[in-house]
Motif scaffolding. Structure first.
Motif, mmCIF file in Angstrom:
data_model
loop_
_atom_site.group_PDB
_atom_site.id
_atom_site.type_symbol
_atom_site.label_atom_id
_atom_site.label_comp_id
_atom_site.label_asym_id
_atom_site.label_seq_id
_atom_site.Cartn_x
_atom_site.Cartn_y
_atom_site.Cartn_z
ATOM 1 N N MET A 1 32.263 35.857 41.057
ATOM 2 C CA MET A 1 33.410 35.439 40.261
ATOM 3 C C MET A 1 33.762 36.610 39.353
ATOM 4 S SD MET A 1 32.162 33.077 37.073
ATOM 5 C CE MET A 1 33.573 33.658 36.088
ATOM 6 N N THR A 2 34.948 36.602 38.827
ATOM 7 C CA THR A 2 35.359 37.677 37.940
ATOM 8 C C THR A 2 36.424 37.151 36.994
ATOM 9 O OG1 THR A 2 36.156 39.958 37.859
ATOM 10 C CG2 THR A 2 37.132 38.546 39.540
ATOM 11 N N LEU A 3 36.381 37.600 35.749
ATOM 12 C CA LEU A 3 37.453 37.234 34.813
ATOM 13 C C LEU A 3 38.356 38.418 34.529
ATOM 14 C CD1 LEU A 3 35.664 34.855 32.250
ATOM 15 C CD2 LEU A 3 36.959 34.281 34.293
ATOM 16 N N THR A 4 37.803 39.633 34.495
ATOM 17 C CA THR A 4 38.648 40.793 34.199
ATOM 18 C C THR A 4 38.670 41.813 35.329
ATOM 19 O OG1 THR A 4 36.913 42.055 33.046
ATOM 20 C CG2 THR A 4 38.179 40.510 31.717
ATOM 21 N N GLN B 1 36.161 43.426 36.975
ATOM 22 C CA GLN B 1 35.089 44.419 37.166
ATOM 23 C C GLN B 1 34.174 44.053 38.335
ATOM 24 O OE1 GLN B 1 35.181 47.151 35.524
ATOM 25 N NE2 GLN B 1 36.039 46.786 33.515
ATOM 26 N N SER B 2 33.787 42.791 38.397
ATOM 27 C CA SER B 2 32.888 42.376 39.485
ATOM 28 C C SER B 2 33.575 42.529 40.841
ATOM 29 C CB SER B 2 32.428 40.930 39.279
ATOM 30 O OG SER B 2 31.762 40.818 38.052
ATOM 31 N N PRO C 1 29.363 38.138 36.529
ATOM 32 C CA PRO C 1 29.674 38.790 35.254
ATOM 33 C C PRO C 1 28.962 38.019 34.141
ATOM 34 C CG PRO C 1 31.505 37.413 35.900
ATOM 35 C CD PRO C 1 30.470 37.293 37.000
ATOM 36 N N THR C 2 28.961 38.549 32.947
ATOM 37 C CA THR C 2 28.193 37.934 31.857
ATOM 38 C C THR C 2 29.121 37.375 30.783
ATOM 39 O OG1 THR C 2 26.565 39.673 32.277
ATOM 40 C CG2 THR C 2 26.257 38.319 30.292
ATOM 41 N N TYR C 3 29.091 36.064 30.664
ATOM 42 C CA TYR C 3 29.863 35.356 29.638
ATOM 43 C C TYR C 3 29.080 34.106 29.261
ATOM 44 C CZ TYR C 3 33.840 38.061 31.523
ATOM 45 O OH TYR C 3 34.666 39.063 31.952
ATOM 46 N N GLY D 1 27.590 43.578 33.365
ATOM 47 C CA GLY D 1 27.665 43.313 31.925
ATOM 48 C C GLY D 1 28.017 44.559 31.162
ATOM 49 N N PHE E 1 25.753 44.709 24.501
ATOM 50 C CA PHE E 1 25.278 43.371 24.154
ATOM 51 C C PHE E 1 23.757 43.310 24.037
ATOM 52 C CE2 PHE E 1 29.603 42.410 25.379
ATOM 53 C CZ PHE E 1 29.954 41.372 24.542
ATOM 54 N N PHE F 1 22.338 41.637 27.443
ATOM 55 C CA PHE F 1 22.838 42.352 28.628
ATOM 56 C C PHE F 1 22.543 41.531 29.886
ATOM 57 C CE2 PHE F 1 22.093 45.879 31.857
ATOM 58 C CZ PHE F 1 23.448 46.122 32.073
ATOM 59 N N VAL F 2 23.553 41.300 30.671
ATOM 60 C CA VAL F 2 23.499 40.548 31.943
ATOM 61 C C VAL F 2 22.651 39.273 31.881
ATOM 62 C CG1 VAL F 2 24.093 42.540 33.382
ATOM 63 C CG2 VAL F 2 21.689 42.032 32.997
ATOM 64 N N PHE G 1 29.948 46.941 33.998
ATOM 65 C CA PHE G 1 31.333 46.861 34.489
ATOM 66 C C PHE G 1 31.377 46.872 36.021
ATOM 67 C CE2 PHE G 1 31.328 49.051 30.295
ATOM 68 C CZ PHE G 1 31.722 47.936 29.570
HETATM 69 C C1 LIG Z 1 34.054 37.469 25.578
HETATM 70 C C2 LIG Z 1 33.110 38.400 26.302
HETATM 71 C C3 LIG Z 1 31.751 38.179 26.196
HETATM 72 C C4 LIG Z 1 30.843 39.019 26.861
HETATM 73 N N1 LIG Z 1 29.492 38.818 26.713
HETATM 74 C C5 LIG Z 1 28.614 39.644 27.338
HETATM 75 C C6 LIG Z 1 27.203 39.491 27.164
HETATM 76 O O1 LIG Z 1 26.716 38.618 26.460
HETATM 77 N N2 LIG Z 1 26.378 40.348 27.841
HETATM 78 C C7 LIG Z 1 26.848 41.344 28.639
HETATM 79 O O2 LIG Z 1 26.028 42.080 29.242
HETATM 80 N N3 LIG Z 1 28.185 41.529 28.822
HETATM 81 C C8 LIG Z 1 29.060 40.702 28.181
HETATM 82 N N4 LIG Z 1 30.418 40.893 28.356
HETATM 83 C C9 LIG Z 1 30.890 41.983 29.215
HETATM 84 C C10 LIG Z 1 31.323 41.509 30.597
HETATM 85 O O3 LIG Z 1 30.344 40.671 31.199
HETATM 86 C C11 LIG Z 1 31.524 42.748 31.465
HETATM 87 O O4 LIG Z 1 32.649 43.456 30.989
HETATM 88 C C12 LIG Z 1 31.711 42.449 32.937
HETATM 89 O O5 LIG Z 1 31.797 43.667 33.657
HETATM 90 C C13 LIG Z 1 32.954 41.627 33.172
HETATM 91 O O6 LIG Z 1 33.021 41.296 34.532
HETATM 92 P P1 LIG Z 1 34.373 40.729 35.199
HETATM 93 O O7 LIG Z 1 35.455 41.752 34.919
HETATM 94 O O8 LIG Z 1 34.045 40.611 36.620
HETATM 95 O O9 LIG Z 1 34.693 39.419 34.544
HETATM 96 C C14 LIG Z 1 31.323 40.084 27.670
HETATM 97 C C15 LIG Z 1 32.718 40.292 27.778
HETATM 98 C C16 LIG Z 1 33.593 39.474 27.100
HETATM 99 C C17 LIG Z 1 35.074 39.737 27.212
#
Ligand SMILES: Cc1cc2nc3c(=O)[nH]c(=O)nc-3n(C[C@H](O)[C@H](O)[C@H](O)COP(=O)(O)O)c2cc1C
Length: 127
Positions: free
Chosen positions: A6-9, A11-12, A44-46, A74, A78, A82-83, A103
């Motif tokens: 899954m991905t929100l932004t 990167q994954s 991803p990490t959220y 991740g 963080f 992290f992750v 990322f």
């Molecule tokens: C609101 C928010 C919270 C996040 N919390 C964490 C975290 O707790 N640990 C971590 O390693 N990365 C954290 N991240 C970084 C994302 O997991 C990282 O940018 C990842 O590559 C996003 O993947 P995606 O683009 O596939 O969603 C966070 C990012 C955001 C925007």
């Protein structure tokens, strides 16, 4: 081997697009699909509320049987968190962590992931 992610932004998705494996993107619109071959997850990490569709997917029908490993994307800033999503999934489902990266990952992360998947076996390359 299929890579489920899954991905929100994005990167994954960028990481997965660098891999020589078939992939399937989870979204709230398509959270469930019955798996009949082995798969690994890139998470991803959220907060859990944002990533629980991964757990829902693994829990769907007999999917857990085919779930072989997880990798985490991740941000190292963080620190202890992290992750954590991938680490929590690994613990919950008793599968190995294949890779932890920032990322969309580096070439080295991609190589590590591919080696990890190969060591799990049953690898089927799409090319
Ligand atoms: C609101 C928010 C919270 C996040 N919390 C964490 C975290 O707790 N640990 C971590 O390693 N990365 C954290 N991240 C970084 C994302 O997991 C990282 O940018 C990842 O590559 C996003 O993947 P995606 O683009 O596939 O969603 C966070 C990012 C955001 C925007």
């Amino acid at each position: 081997m299929i890579v489920v992610y899954m991905t929100l932004t994005g990167q994954s998705r960028r990481f997965v697009n660098k891999l020589p494996f078939e992939s399937y993107e989870l979204s709230t619109a398509f959270p469930s699909k019955e798996m009949t071959t082995d798969f690994v997850v890139v998470a991803p990490t959220y907060d859990y509320e944002m990533t629980s569709i991964i757990d829902d997917f693994i829990d769907y029908k007999n999917n857990g049987h085919f779930f072989k490993g997880v990798a985490g994307s991740g941000n190292i800033n963080f620190a202890d968190l992290f992750v954590f999503t991938a680490r929590d999934i690994a613990k919950k489902y008793n599968v190995p962590i294949i890779a932890e990266f920032e990322f969309s990952g580096t070439e080295t992360d991609v190589e590590k992931f591919i080696k990890g998947v190969e060591s799990i076996g049953n690898t089927s390359f799409t090319e």
